[in-house]
Scaffold this motif. Structure first.
Motif, mmCIF file in Angstrom:
data_model
loop_
_atom_site.group_PDB
_atom_site.id
_atom_site.type_symbol
_atom_site.label_atom_id
_atom_site.label_comp_id
_atom_site.label_asym_id
_atom_site.label_seq_id
_atom_site.Cartn_x
_atom_site.Cartn_y
_atom_site.Cartn_z
ATOM 1 N N PRO A 288 0.790 -1.237 0.000
ATOM 2 C CA PRO A 288 0.000 0.000 0.000
ATOM 3 C C PRO A 288 0.821 1.285 0.000
ATOM 4 N N THR A 291 2.231 1.779 -3.399
ATOM 5 C CA THR A 291 1.131 2.044 -4.328
ATOM 6 C C THR A 291 0.769 3.521 -4.303
ATOM 7 N N GLN A 292 0.730 4.083 -3.117
ATOM 8 C CA GLN A 292 0.433 5.507 -2.984
ATOM 9 C C GLN A 292 1.573 6.361 -3.531
ATOM 10 N N GLY A 323 -2.548 -1.589 -7.016
ATOM 11 C CA GLY A 323 -1.157 -1.818 -6.673
ATOM 12 C C GLY A 323 -0.285 -2.506 -7.700
#
Length: 499
Positions: A288, A291-292, A323
Motif C-alpha cells: 500500500p 502504491t500511494q 497496486g
C-alpha cells in the motif's frame, strides 16, 4: 485512390448503410472501426473474436491474452518530426477526454465492471528519459514540431529551469524527476510530454465494446463460433464472407481483418510488410505505501532509451489503484517463427489462450537483465521483501518494416481490408483510428498523407529506410527458439541488489 489501387482489388466505396460488414478482431483496430462505422449509420456490423471478452473484460489476469488486453498503455504526442502522427495523437487526446466525460455523465455508457468514477485516460504526462549528456535529436524534433503546430511549451526539458517552472505551474511538477534521481546525484535528463499520460487499456476496450454494442454492433465471441477459419469466395474468386471454426458461413459485403499478432499468419502476403513480435513485460504487486507513492496523480508514464537498441527500449507506468506496476521492454523484439502450411516460416503469437501448453512464466534473459538494471538504478525503494512479481508475459504486437500502420484492401482478396501493423504505438488511437478506417471504407480522404502511408507496400532492400527487419526466421538472433529465458524468480532474488 491512386491508379495502382486496381491491383489491390479495392472495391468501390461502400455507400449502402445496410450492407453487411464483418470485423474480425475485437482489439484496438477492430473496436474503433466498428464504433465509427456504426456512428456513421452502418446498421449491419458484426465483430468476431475467439476470446470471451464479455466475461474477461479484457483483463490479462482473467485469462485474456492479446496486445490490447492489458492494464495500461502509454499515451504521447511526441513523434519527433512526424507531424502527421503528432496531429493524429492530438486528435486522439481530445477524443479520450470526451470518452472520460461520457463515462462520468452518462450512466448508460458505463459497461459492466466499471463505474461513473472510472477513467479510461489519465493525463499525468509521459516522460522520455535518456542516459546521454544531451537531449536526443528525436525529442528536440518533437519540441520544435509541437511548437510549430501551435502547442508551445507542451514538451518540457527537465534541465531547463523555465520548463521546470512551467511543469510545476501546470500541475506536472511530480513528473519532472519522478524517480528522485537528482536528490541522489544522478542524471534525470529527459523531455516531459504534458499531453501524455496513461491509458487504462482493459477499461478502455470494455468501454469501446460497450459503446459499439449500444450503437447496434453485434458480437460473436468464442473459441469456435468467433474464430475465423477461412474466407468464403464466389466462383469468380470474390470474397463474400467468412467461415468460422464451428462450420458456420457468414456473408458480408466487406471483411475487415484486424487480428493483431495473428494477422500475418492469416495473410501470408503480409510477409513483405509486417511481422509478429513480442515485447517482454513484468508486473509487480506493490504494498500500500508504495502504491500511494507511485500513484498516477504523482507519477507519470515513462520511457527510457527507447531508440537505443537492445540495452534500452524500456517503458513503464504508475501503479494502478490495486497496486500493480508494469514495466515493459522492447529493446529486442522477439519472434516465434513456425513453419506454416505453405512451408514458409512466420512468427506467430504464443498465448496462454491459444497455446496454454507452450506458455511459461519466463521472459528472455536479455530482457530480464535490462529490467533488473533499471529497477536497481531507478527504483531502489522496491525491496524484494515487499514487492511481489505478480506476472511476466510476452506481449505480441505486429510490426511493419517502417512503423506505419497497414490499412488497405488486400491484393487478391476483393472486399477484404486489413487493419494492422500497430508497431507498438497504435493503442493510443483507440478513440479515433476507426474514423480514418471508416473514411477508407467510404472512399473519403484517400489522398491524405497518413492514408497513403498506410497503403499496402513492399519493404525496400535491407537497411534502406527500414526500421524493423522482417522474416529473419528461426536462424535469426531474435527467434525465441535461440533465446535463453529467465524466470521472474531471478528478478525477485536480485531486486534491490547491486547489479
Amino acid at each position: 485512390m491512386p491508379s495502382d489501387s486496381v491491383k489491390h482489388g479495392a472495391p468501390p466505396p461502400l455507400k449502402d448503410k445496410n450492407a453487411s460488414i464483418i470485423v474480425i478482431g475485437a482489439g484496438v483496430f477492430g473496436l474503433s472501426t466498428a464504433v465509427h462505422l456504426a456512428q456513421r449509420g452502418f446498421k449491419n456490423i458484426t465483430i468476431f473474436d475467439k476470446q470471451p471478452y464479455h466475461e474477461s473484460r479484457y483483463s490479462y489476469f482473467k485469462g485474456c491474452d492479446a496486445a490490447s488486453a492489458d492494464i495500461n498503455k502509454i499515451f504521447r504526442s511526441a513523434y519527433g518530426a512526424q507531424a502527421e502522427y503528432q496531429a493524429l495523437s492530438l486528435e486522439a487526446f481530445d477524443a479520450w477526454q470526451k470518452w472520460n466525460a461520457e463515462l462520468a455523465s452518462d450512466g448508460d455508457a458505463v459497461p459492466a465492471g466499471m463505474t461513473k468514477d472510472d477513467k479510461v485516460f489519465i493525463n499525468n504526462g509521459n516522460l522520455s528519459l535518456t542516459d546521454k549528456p544531451v537531449v536526443p535529436d528525436f525529442e528536440l524534433a518533437t519540441v520544435r514540431s509541437m511548437q510549430e503546430a501551435g502547442h508551445p511549451d507542451s514538451q518540457l526539458i527537465t534541465s531547463d529551469a523555465r520548463h521546470v517552472q512551467i511543469a510545476h505551474d501546470r500541475g506536472f511538477g511530480f513528473a519532472i524527476d519522478p524517480f528522485n534521481r537528482q536528490s541522489r546525484g544522478q542524471s534525470h535528463l529527459g523531455v516531459l510530454d504534458t499531453t501524455g499520460g496513461t491509458i487504462l487499456a482493459d477499461k478502455a476496450c470494455s468501454f469501446a465494446l460497450h459503446k459499439a454494442e449500444r450503437l447496434g454492433v453485434r458480437t460473436i465471441f468464442g473459441a469456435r463460433s468467433g474464430l475465423f477459419e477461412s474466407f468464403l469466395r464466389s466462383k469468380a474468386g470474390k470474397v463474400m464472407g467468412i467461415r468460422t471454426l464451428d462450420g458456420k458461413h457468414h456473408h458480408a459485403a466487406r471483411v475487415i481483418l484486424a487480428c493483431g499478432g495473428w494477422t500475418p499468419s492469416l495473410l501470408p502476403s503480409l510477409d513483405s510488410v509486417c511481422e509478429t513480435t513480442a515485447g517482454s513485460v513484468v508486473m509487480m504487486k506493490l504494498p500500500p505505501a508504495l502504491t500511494q507513492r507511485y500513484a498516477a496523480d504523482r507519477f507519470p508514464s515513462w520511457q527510457y532509451k527507447m531508440r537505443d537498441g537492445a540495452d534500452g527500449g524500456l517503458y513503464g507506468f504508475p501503479a494502478t489503484a490495486d497496486g500493480f506496476m508494469k514495466i515493459g521492454y522492447r529493446g529486442t523484439k522477439y519472434t516465434n517463427p513456425r513453419v506454416q502450411v505453405d512451408g514458409l516460416e512466420r512468427s506467430v503469437p504464443i498465448t496462454r489462450y491459444t497455446c496454454p501448453e507452450a506458455v511459461t512464466d519466463q521472459i528472455p534473459a536479455q530482457a530480464m537483465r535490462v529490467l533488473k538494471r533499471f529497477i536497481d538504478d531507478f527504483l531502489p525503494d522496491l525491496p524484494a521483501s515487499e514487492v511481489d512479481i505478480a506476472m511476466t508475459r510476452l506481449c505480441w504486437y505486429t510490426d511493419s518494416w517502417d512503423n506505419h500502420f497497414v490499412v488497405d484492401y488486400v491484393p487478391g482478396y476483393e472486399n477484404v481490408m486489413v487493419a494492422t501493423g500497430g508497431s507498438g504505438h497504435a493503442f493510443k488511437f483507440l478513440p479515433n483510428i476507426g474514423e480514418w478506417i471508416a473514411d477508407i471504407v467510404e472512399g473519403k480522404g484517400l489522398e491524405r498523407q497518413l492514408v497513403q502511408s498506410w497503403r499496402w507496400r513492399t519493404r525496400p532492400e535491407r537497411g534502406e529506410q527500414v526500421i524493423n527487419e522482417l522474416m529473419e526466421g528461426s536462424g535469426g538472433h531474435r527467434a525465441l527458439q535461440r533465446t535463453k529465458m529467465s524466470s521472474p524468480r531471478e528478478l525477485k532474488l536480485v531486486q534491490g541488489a547491486n547489479l
